[in-house]
Design an enzyme around this catalytic site. Structure first.
Site, PDB file in Angstrom:
ATOM      1  CB  CYS A   3       7.191   1.031   7.542  1.00  0.00           C
ATOM      2  SG  CYS A   3       7.693  -0.681   7.444  1.00  0.00           S
ATOM      3  CG  ASP A  12       9.512  -3.382   6.044  1.00  0.00           C
ATOM      4  OD1 ASP A  12       9.242  -3.483   7.267  1.00  0.00           O
ATOM      5  OD2 ASP A  12       8.747  -3.798   5.146  1.00  0.00           O
ATOM      6  CD  GLN A  51       4.620   3.011   6.524  1.00  0.00           C
ATOM      7  OE1 GLN A  51       3.915   2.310   7.224  1.00  0.00           O
ATOM      8  NE2 GLN A  51       5.377   3.965   7.008  1.00  0.00           N
ATOM      9  CG  HIS A 106       2.011  -0.365   3.712  1.00  0.00           C
ATOM     10  ND1 HIS A 106       0.732   0.048   3.995  1.00  0.00           N
ATOM     11  CD2 HIS A 106       2.629  -0.490   4.922  1.00  0.00           C
ATOM     12  CE1 HIS A 106       0.592   0.150   5.317  1.00  0.00           C
ATOM     13  NE2 HIS A 106       1.719  -0.161   5.897  1.00  0.00           N
ATOM     14  NE  ARG A 110       0.694   4.770   7.585  1.00  0.00           N
ATOM     15  CZ  ARG A 110       0.512   3.468   7.846  1.00  0.00           C
ATOM     16  NH1 ARG A 110       1.429   2.782   8.483  1.00  0.00           N
ATOM     17  NH2 ARG A 110      -0.568   2.834   7.408  1.00  0.00           N
ATOM     18  NE  ARG A 120      -1.966  -4.106   7.623  1.00  0.00           N
ATOM     19  CZ  ARG A 120      -1.013  -3.566   8.390  1.00  0.00           C
ATOM     20  NH1 ARG A 120      -0.584  -4.216   9.459  1.00  0.00           N
ATOM     21  NH2 ARG A 120      -0.490  -2.402   8.089  1.00  0.00           N
TER      22      ARG A 120
HETATM   23  N1   CP Z   1       3.753   0.440   9.412  1.00  0.00           N
HETATM   24  C1   CP Z   1       2.598  -0.206   9.614  1.00  0.00           C
HETATM   25  O1   CP Z   1       1.773  -0.348   8.730  1.00  0.00           O
HETATM   26  O2   CP Z   1       2.423  -0.673  10.878  1.00  0.00           O
HETATM   27  P1   CP Z   1       1.287  -1.672  11.355  1.00  0.00           P
HETATM   28  O3   CP Z   1       1.570  -3.006  10.722  1.00  0.00           O
HETATM   29  O4   CP Z   1       1.415  -1.719  12.845  1.00  0.00           O
HETATM   30  O5   CP Z   1      -0.041  -1.141  10.917  1.00  0.00           O
HETATM   31  N1  NVA Z   2       6.772  -5.566   5.094  1.00  0.00           N
HETATM   32  C1  NVA Z   2       6.049  -5.581   6.349  1.00  0.00           C
HETATM   33  C2  NVA Z   2       5.459  -4.248   6.609  1.00  0.00           C
HETATM   34  C3  NVA Z   2       4.703  -4.108   7.892  1.00  0.00           C
HETATM   35  C4  NVA Z   2       4.085  -2.755   8.068  1.00  0.00           C
HETATM   36  C5  NVA Z   2       4.983  -6.661   6.279  1.00  0.00           C
HETATM   37  O1  NVA Z   2       4.355  -6.832   5.237  1.00  0.00           O
HETATM   38  O2  NVA Z   2       4.805  -7.366   7.274  1.00  0.00           O
END
Ligand code: CP
Ligand code: NVA
Length: 306
Positions: free
Chosen positions: A264, A224, A132, A129, A291, A102
């Protein structure tokens, strides 16, 4: 897999998405049915940002498949500051069989993949993502019993989650109606490419300035956060710019009767969504659970055990 890495939805073919969903369905029914499949395999979860769902679902998925997941928090590796991405990649790939990462910048995950001898999976970047999105399409197919003639409305920020969702919907023939404030549209190249792919699957993609227009006739309404991780400094401006794009009861009345609500997560009640997220049409917790089932299927495919 077309490629070993899963950095963007485009690293999967439509057929692979379908196969992953089929396998995920089986694994959801029998979570421990493949408990020796990844015996002796280790994945590192190399995260530059916090996570609940992505981290835990991958860790538990690895455990259920007989493998091991090693979580590396943002404080530990400090990828790009303590040492360059390429060195992190070269070293970690000597120890483990795969990396879920990430990152802030999508360029970092591309660099990680470029220098890695083992598969790299995008666990969220500023651009995409993908895990997701595959899981979200799986959830939609589970709830709607089909993906044919399903219309998904996305209301809010044209961000990483939307980018992947556009491509995944296009590849699986789901119609999309998107409403974002001016200045927060998804990148034009992504929207255009996804629209073209959608067309070949008989699906229609449309963009609207008005969220009420966008949700009309939709089966599912997705949103989101307005302020993604790494955008905290823009918070005040974003809260103002997104004011009219909240998913609430009034907006839901403009969608199909009993339209489903997706997010999400994490959600910010009172910002992008109200307590409709706790109502009977919300499927956000099934969405979160899925997930894990879908990522198990992804892991199995990556190792040719699908
Ligand atoms: N939706 C999602 O990716 O959640 P987290 O940021 O908690 O991993
Ligand atoms: N758009 C959000 C998604 C989190 C899962 C972010 O990038 O923080």
């Amino acid at each position: 897999m077309k490629k070993r890495h899963l950095l963007t939805i485009k690293d999967l073919s439509s057929g692979e998405i379908v196969d992953i969903m089929k396998l995920a369905r089986k694994l959801k029914r029998a979570p421990l049915s493949r408990k020796r499949a990844l015996r002796g395999k280790t994945f590192s979860l190399l995260f530059q940002k916090p996570s609940n769902r992505t981290r835990i679902s991958f860790e538990v998925a690895m455990a259920h498949l007989g493998g091991y997941a090693l979580y590396l928090s943002p404080q530990e590796i400090k990828m790009g500051t303590r040492e360059p991405v390429r060195d992190v990649s070269r070293v970690i790939s000597r120890y483990v069989d795969g990396i879920v990462s990430r990152v802030f910048s999508h360029g970092d995950i591309e660099e990680l993949a470029r220098y890695s001898d083992v598969p790299v999976i995008n666990g969220l970047s500023d651009l995409e993502h993908p895990c997701q999105a595959v899981s979200d399409i799986f959830t939609i197919s589970e709830k709607m019993k089909t993906l044919k003639n399903v219309t998904l409305a996305y209301i809010g920020d044209g961000n990483n989650v939307l980018n992947s969702l556009l491509m995944a919907s296009a590849m699986t023939g789901v119609n999309m109606r998107v409403a974002t404030p001016e200045g927060y549209r998804p990148p034009a190249d992504i929207f255009d490419e996804a629209s073209k792919i959608a067309k070949t699957k008989g699906a229609v993609f449309e963009m609207f300035p008005d969220p009420y227009e966008a949700v009309r006739g939709s089966d599912v309404v997705y949103t989101d956060v307005w302020v993604s991780m790494g955008q905290e400094e823009e918070r005040e401006k974003r809260l103002k710019d997104f004011e009219k794009f909240q998913v609430n009861e009034r907006l839901m009345r403009a969608a199909k009767k009993d339209a489903l609500i997706m997010h999400c997560l994490p959600a910010h009640r009172g910002e992008e969504i109200t307590d409709v997220i706790d109502g009977k049409n919300s499927i956000v917790y099934d969405q979160a659970e899925n997930r894990m089932h879908v990522q198990k299927a992804i892991l199995l495919r990556i190792f040719g055990r699908g």
